[in-house]
Design a protein around this motif. Structure first.
Motif, short mmCIF file in Angstrom:
data_model
loop_
_atom_site.label_atom_id
_atom_site.label_comp_id
_atom_site.label_asym_id
_atom_site.label_seq_id
_atom_site.Cartn_x
_atom_site.Cartn_y
_atom_site.Cartn_z
N TYR A 232 52.30 73.38 94.03
CA TYR A 232 52.51 72.93 92.65
C TYR A 232 53.91 72.36 92.47
CZ TYR A 232 52.79 73.19 87.56
OH TYR A 232 52.96 72.89 86.23
N ILE A 233 54.91 73.08 93.00
CA ILE A 233 56.30 72.60 92.91
C ILE A 233 56.43 71.25 93.59
CG2 ILE A 233 58.66 73.02 93.72
CD1 ILE A 233 58.03 76.06 93.46
N GLU A 234 55.85 71.15 94.78
CA GLU A 234 56.07 69.96 95.60
C GLU A 234 55.32 68.75 95.07
OE1 GLU A 234 58.09 69.96 98.40
OE2 GLU A 234 57.75 67.81 98.56
N PHE A 235 54.11 68.94 94.55
CA PHE A 235 53.28 67.77 94.25
C PHE A 235 52.94 67.58 92.78
CE2 PHE A 235 52.34 68.79 98.69
CZ PHE A 235 52.64 67.57 99.27
N GLN A 236 53.10 68.60 91.96
CA GLN A 236 52.66 68.41 90.58
C GLN A 236 53.76 68.57 89.55
OE1 GLN A 236 49.02 70.79 90.24
NE2 GLN A 236 47.97 68.99 91.04
N LEU A 237 54.78 69.31 89.91
CA LEU A 237 55.87 69.54 88.98
C LEU A 237 56.83 68.35 89.07
CD1 LEU A 237 57.29 71.65 87.17
CD2 LEU A 237 58.39 72.51 89.22
N ALA A 238 57.11 67.71 87.92
CA ALA A 238 58.00 66.55 87.95
C ALA A 238 59.37 66.97 88.48
CB ALA A 238 58.13 65.98 86.54
N GLY A 239 59.83 66.29 89.51
CA GLY A 239 61.15 66.58 90.09
C GLY A 239 61.15 67.78 91.03
N GLY A 240 60.02 68.47 91.12
CA GLY A 240 59.96 69.67 91.95
C GLY A 240 60.25 69.38 93.42
N TRP A 241 59.74 68.26 93.90
CA TRP A 241 59.92 67.91 95.32
C TRP A 241 61.41 67.73 95.63
CZ3 TRP A 241 62.38 63.39 96.56
CH2 TRP A 241 62.50 62.45 95.54
N LEU A 242 62.15 67.16 94.68
CA LEU A 242 63.58 66.93 94.94
C LEU A 242 64.32 68.27 94.95
CD1 LEU A 242 65.89 64.98 95.36
CD2 LEU A 242 66.13 64.81 92.89
N LEU A 243 63.96 69.12 93.99
CA LEU A 243 64.59 70.43 93.91
C LEU A 243 64.35 71.22 95.20
CD1 LEU A 243 66.07 72.16 91.72
CD2 LEU A 243 63.89 73.28 91.36
N ARG A 244 63.10 71.23 95.64
CA ARG A 244 62.76 71.95 96.86
C ARG A 244 63.42 71.29 98.07
NH1 ARG A 244 57.83 71.63 100.22
NH2 ARG A 244 58.01 73.36 101.69
N GLY A 245 63.44 69.96 98.07
CA GLY A 245 64.06 69.23 99.17
C GLY A 245 65.54 69.56 99.28
N ILE A 246 66.24 69.58 98.15
CA ILE A 246 67.67 69.90 98.19
C ILE A 246 67.86 71.32 98.73
CG2 ILE A 246 69.71 70.32 96.76
CD1 ILE A 246 68.86 68.00 95.00
N HIS A 247 67.05 72.25 98.24
CA HIS A 247 67.17 73.64 98.69
C HIS A 247 66.90 73.74 100.19
CE1 HIS A 247 67.49 77.86 97.46
NE2 HIS A 247 66.53 78.16 98.32
N HIS A 248 65.90 73.02 100.63
CA HIS A 248 65.48 73.04 102.04
C HIS A 248 66.56 72.48 102.94
CE1 HIS A 248 62.56 72.60 105.34
NE2 HIS A 248 63.05 71.38 105.52
#
Lengths: 609, 184
Positions: free
Chosen positions: A72-88
């Protein structure tokens, strides 16, 4: 007014003094780029806290929601992919910066008296960062994290004396499950960051107490931390941030297929900064070997590092420390490179297997995302994948059929990994595109039916069908063969050929007539109302779901191959469900056979509805 | 410290360094914080739902006797990543006084503080079990001056779908505790 308020605040808190202490620390020898590493590490930790807390608001640690919430974070939450990407990626940047910081501290001799304690705090911080990386890797609960982390907790389990207890405490039980996730999450988001803040505060306080270790104390004018060093630190942080954002945008953080304890993923690898340990363990054998390689040796290295402040009291000792650390870094780099090379060289069997496993894992991950987009039921995403024709059909075919049959498109087009299974020594037909027009046409073409793609490697190579094709079809007009293939293929009612079949009523009619009259296939085969069973496989509904299920269940039944064929039974296809009334003694369930036939019919290879 | 060079060039250089340090410092701080906050504020952007038309019952199943009957409202729904097949998500009252008129629909949620209102057939009144708000069969407060509820029962839009002669209700929730009926 404002100055009055600030005056009041300073009077009550003394913030100006604190600020002055922070900003106007003296730097003997002037600001330098080599002092930026500590600050970049504080910055990365700050970013991890900020992004981590918001990820926490969306993450749900349980085996039925962990993968799902990360999806959900990665594909459906707006901006979630960037947030997770930065954390990763920031986590990985932290490791790199930590190595640089350590090198700089040791080379500059900043670990020596009176800074020994601070050096030890730094080493502890390093362990905490490694533990954060390890615990974070499991949280998405995908195949990669699940199977890679198994290795880490198994290592924990071989610790002498307390291994079993330690492992139980970390895993939360004997098997991975809800409690593993809740524990890892509590460690990752609670215990470890808390410890980190505590250690970091002590680390910074001691750093303030002793000041920087000047590289060349008299080379330049002494200056304050503010603004020159702050600017240098800021520029370094900016560079880190730019790199991390770039990586996040270009190489999105991966989310594989949901963790499935029943489907081992042997090509799962730990995060790259653990690869050297992973590779190092290959040098050791047996139980004692594991203990040596995974616990004793790293423990000794760490102890030696902790002793550096004492060793470094002598000039030669300092040189030894630098040499030791350099050797350690080079060794780790070499092992990492070796691990990487083993996996990705592309020409050894091991590497080919690894690359194939990674490609299929990637394809399964993407398939899982497609399925999840349609909505995940309360029992999570795993049932979606397990019941999906594409993924489950592939896995079942690979396990039960791919000892004899291969399944690949030899045409040189880019192949979908979920449709590609090659077998080193196939002893049966390549079933890619089974029952399509092309496939049936091949079986009616003399040099193809004899080839390894069809009956070449089977006992049927010397059978009546091959003989008949060679005798009768070598000079037959191409259009006749095409029409027969079209008619027979239409029996399968393949989902991918539905429109083609609807357009070809004339060819199908002509093909049917050829089957019955001119070619007289019905001399051996049953076809609709014509012909009889008992000599060769039934062509009625050839390749349809019903036909395939029956065929896979029991190819030795009267409807398909004859007792004559099965005189040499171990060279023929085994029956996977010959006992309809006693399903317990079948090697495949009806559901599994359905999945396999659906997969063969490529019924899944379109966007899910 | 004593050997500081003349203040002027140092001051100007220092000024640019200060500005640059502030700009860079803000930048590296703002990017992660804004990314995180943007995701944090996501629920604010998803607020508007606007209700949905839901088939509640065939019209024939509703007696035209002027008495309210309670019906469950069934709908599928999404909860973040989870999809739930149709299941009860609430209840409404339908009331119709004659065969020729469309029924009236009341939300069963009390406008006071959101409890579920019961219909007492004996008293011919809706009674909220929490704070004793009472409403007539028309959904009007029995004694507006003393009623805890700030407004009458919330009505919902109704239409009849010709296929299956189904009563369709535009189901949505309203803010509690306000005089005005404000959709949530």
């Amino acid at each position: 007014m404002i100055s009055g308020t600030l005056e009041w605040l300073d009077n009550r808190t003394g913030y100006r003094g604190l600020l002055r202490d922070v900003l106007y620390e003296r730097i003997p020898g002037g600001a330098r780029w080599r002092y930026v590493w500590g600050s970049t590490l504080v910055f990365t930790f700050f970013v991890q806290l900020v992004t981590g807390v918001v990820l926490w608001m969306y993450y749900s640690p349980s085996t039925q929601t962990a993968w799902e919430s990360v999806y959900y974070i990665e594909f459906q939450l707006a901006g979630g992919w960037l947030l997770r990407g930065i954390h990763h990626y920031m986590a990985q940047a932290m490791i790199v910066l930590m190595a640089l910081h350590l090198m700089q501290v040791v080379i500059d001799g900043a670990y020596r008296a009176p800074r020994e304690v601070n050096f030890w705090l730094g080493l502890l911080l390093m362990l905490v960062v490694f533990a954060l990386g390890l615990t974070g890797y499991l949280l998405p609960w995908d195949q990669k994290g699940y199977w890679a982390t198994q290795v880490a907790t198994k290592i924990l389990g071989i610790t002498p004396l307390v291994g079993d207890e330690l492992k139980l405490l970390v895993v939360g039980g004997s098997q991975y499950g809800h409690q593993t996730l809740t524990r890892f999450f509590a460690l990752h988001a609670g215990v470890l960051p808390g410890l980190m803040i505590l250690l970091l505060m002590m680390h910074l306080a001691l750093f303030r107490k002793h000041g920087v270790t000047p590289k060349l104390p008299h080379a330049r004018q002494e200056c304050d931390f503010w603004p020159e060093q702050v600017l240098k630190d800021g520029v370094a942080c900016l560079a880190v941030l730019v790199v991390v954002c770039f990586l996040s945008a270009v190489f999105r953080a991966e989310l594989g297929a949901p963790a499935d304890p029943a489907v081992a993923y042997n090509s799962a690898r730990p995060e790259w900064y653990y690869l050297f340990l992973f590779q190092f363990l290959k040098l050791f054998h047996g139980e004692t070997g594991e203990v040596l390689g995974a616990i004793v040796f790293p423990g000794l290295v760490f102890t030696l590092m902790a002793l550096m402040p004492f060793i470094g009291r002598w000039k030669l000792g300092h040189r030894f420390n630098i040499g030791f650390l350099t050797a350690l870094m080079l060794g780790a780099a070499g092992l990492t490179a070796a691990a990487w090379y083993e996996d990705f060289n592309g020409w050894t069997d091991k590497s080919k297997n690894h690359l194939a496993a990674v490609a299929i894992a990637h394809a399964q991950g993407q398939r899982a995302h497609q399925l999840a987009a349609k909505g995940i039921g309360p029992s999570g995403a795993l049932p979606l994948v397990r019941n999906d024709i594409g993924v489950a059909g592939y896995r079942l075919f690979k396990r039960h059929c791919a000892t004899c049959h291969s399944h690949y498109d030899g045409s040189g087009k880019e192949e979908n990994p979920l449709q590609t299974i090659t077998v080193a020594k196939p002893t049966a037909a390549n079933l890619f595109g089974f029952a399509t027009r092309q496939w049936v046409e091949g079986i009616l073409t003399p040099d193809q039916i004899k080839s390894a793609h069809y009956f070449g490697n089977t006992v049927l190579a010397k059978g009546d069908m091959v003989e008949w094709v060679v005798d009768n079809l070598t000079d037959a007009p191409r259009t006749q063969i095409e029409n027969v293939a079209t008619a027979l293929s239409a029996e399968a009612e393949l989902p991918g050929q539905r429109e083609l079949d609807a357009e070809s009523t004339e060819q199908i009619a002509s093909g049917r007539a050829l089957i019955i009259d001119e070619f007289s296939c019905i001399d051996c085969h049953k076809f609709g109302d014509e012909g009889e069973l008992g000599m060769a496989p039934d062509l009625t509904g050839y390749g349809s779901t019903e036909w395939l299920i029956e065929f896979i269940s029991n190819p030795a039944s009267e409807r398909f191959y004859t007792p004559d064929n099965y005189a040499d039974a171990d060279k023929m296809m085994p029956a996977f469900a010959p006992h309809p009334e006693d399903s317990g003694s079948n090697s495949l369930t009806r559901r599994e056979i359905k999945l396999i036939s659906g997969w063969l019919r490529a019924a899944w290879n379109k966007p899910p509805e | 410290m004593e050997t500081s060079p003349p203040a002027e060039p140092q001051g100007r250089r220092s000024f640019f360094q200060q500005v640059a340090a502030i700009v860079v410092g803000l930048l590296v701080g703002v990017v992660p914080v804004v990314t995180a906050l943007a995701v944090f504020f996501n629920p604010l952007r998803r607020r508007v739902e606007g209700g949905q038309w839901i088939a509640v019952t065939p019209l024939d199943a509703l007696p035209a006797d002027g008495r309210p009957y309670r019906f469950p409202v069934t709908s599928d729904r999404w909860d973040a990543w989870n999809y739930y097949p149709p299941e009860p998500i609430g209840a409404i009252y339908l009331c119709r006084t004659s065969e020729t008129e469309n029924p009236v629909a009341f939300s069963s949620i009390c406008p006071h503080l959101g409890c579920s209102v019961d219909f007492s057939a004996g008293k011919d009144e809706f009674i909220c079990p929490c704070h004793n708000s009472m409403f007539t069969v028309d959904g009007v407060r029995v004694d507006p001056a003393t009623s805890p509820s700030p407004r009458n029962l919330d009505t919902l839009e109704v239409k009849i779908r010709p296929e299956g002669n189904q009563v369709m209700v535009h189901y949505l929730r309203f803010k509690s505790g306000t005089h005005e009926k404000i959709a949530e």
